[in-house]
Design a protein around this motif. Structure first.
Motif: not given
Length: 243
Positions: A105, A138, A142-143, A161
């Protein structure tokens, strides 16, 4: 016990003269290739276990740039050693502990900032390969800054998730990939149907092994060439559809 989880035979690779250049962005280096004209569209390429300097991944960066995108492959290993074909598989699990594809991230944020502030990028997508395929999956959860993603043969870690994607994502697999079972792909399909609220696509390419989509033309076997070219065209078409 993980047995050869990511290995694909890197074999003898032909040399590659890159079209792009290297840059330093904050704490990481990156390889960048730009099209010959101005564009505000960009793609982040996430390398596999062999790292950001591996010729195959640079070839992919140049290929995507040729379709009109500022394309960048940051060193997600932050200067640490990538996996080498001479390393021992018994050590792979330990190596993975310090090279976690879910811990990308910070480097992604640094890269996004660079693309927006230094390159004038307004729409940005990602394409990740193997280790990078897991990282791309991932990041698409998340982004929200990533407008579309392509995850190529990333192992699927099951948890609820993993299926609530933020933006359109395309999953590419090889039929003969010994690291990803057909059951995993079926599970992905079932769960996406259940949880995913955005566009997604899953495609399995006949006879293809792990790592197939990165091969340079001179390294392809004639029987694999049509599937490799199809996978790459599909990847570019997906990116063009959303970015």
């Amino acid at each position: 016990q993980m047995s050869n989880p990511f290995i694909y035979d890197t074999g003898k690779r032909s040399p590659y003269g890159c079209l792009g250049h290297e840059v330093q962005i904050e704490h990481i280096k990156a390889y960048v290739c730009r099209p010959s004209f101005f564009t505000d569209k960009a793609v982040i390429v996430i390398h596999d276990v062999f790292g950001w300097q591996f010729p195959d991944i640079r070839y992919i960066v140049d290929l995507i740039a040729g379709h009109g995108y500022i394309t960048i492959c940051p060193d997600f290993f932050k200067g640490t050693d990538p996996w080498k074909s001479t390393d021992h598989w018994a050590d792979f699990a330990d190596w993975m502990k310090v090279h976690d594809p879910m811990k990308v991230d910070k480097e992604t944020d640094v890269t996004l900032k660079y693309l927006k502030e230094q390159c004038g990028a307004k729409k940005i997508g990602i394409a990740g390969f193997s280790w990078g395929g897991m990282a791309a999956h991932h990041l698409m959860l998340k982004n929200p800054q990533l407008a579309a993603g392509v995850s190529l043969y990333g192992i699927i870690r099951d948890s609820e998730e993993r299926y609530d994607l933020l933006n359109p994502t395309f999953f590419i697999f090889g039929e003969k990939d010994h690291t990803i079972s057909y059951d995993q792909i079926t599970l992905l399909e079932d769960k996406l149907k259940q949880y995913c609220k955005v566009a997604y696509k899953i495609k399995v390419y006949p006879g293809q092994v792990h790592g197939f989509a990165q091969l340079k033309p001179e390294d392809m076997k004639p029987e694999d060439k049509p599937y490799i070219e199809e996978a790459r065209k599909d990847m570019i078409d997906w990116i063009k559809q959303f970015i």
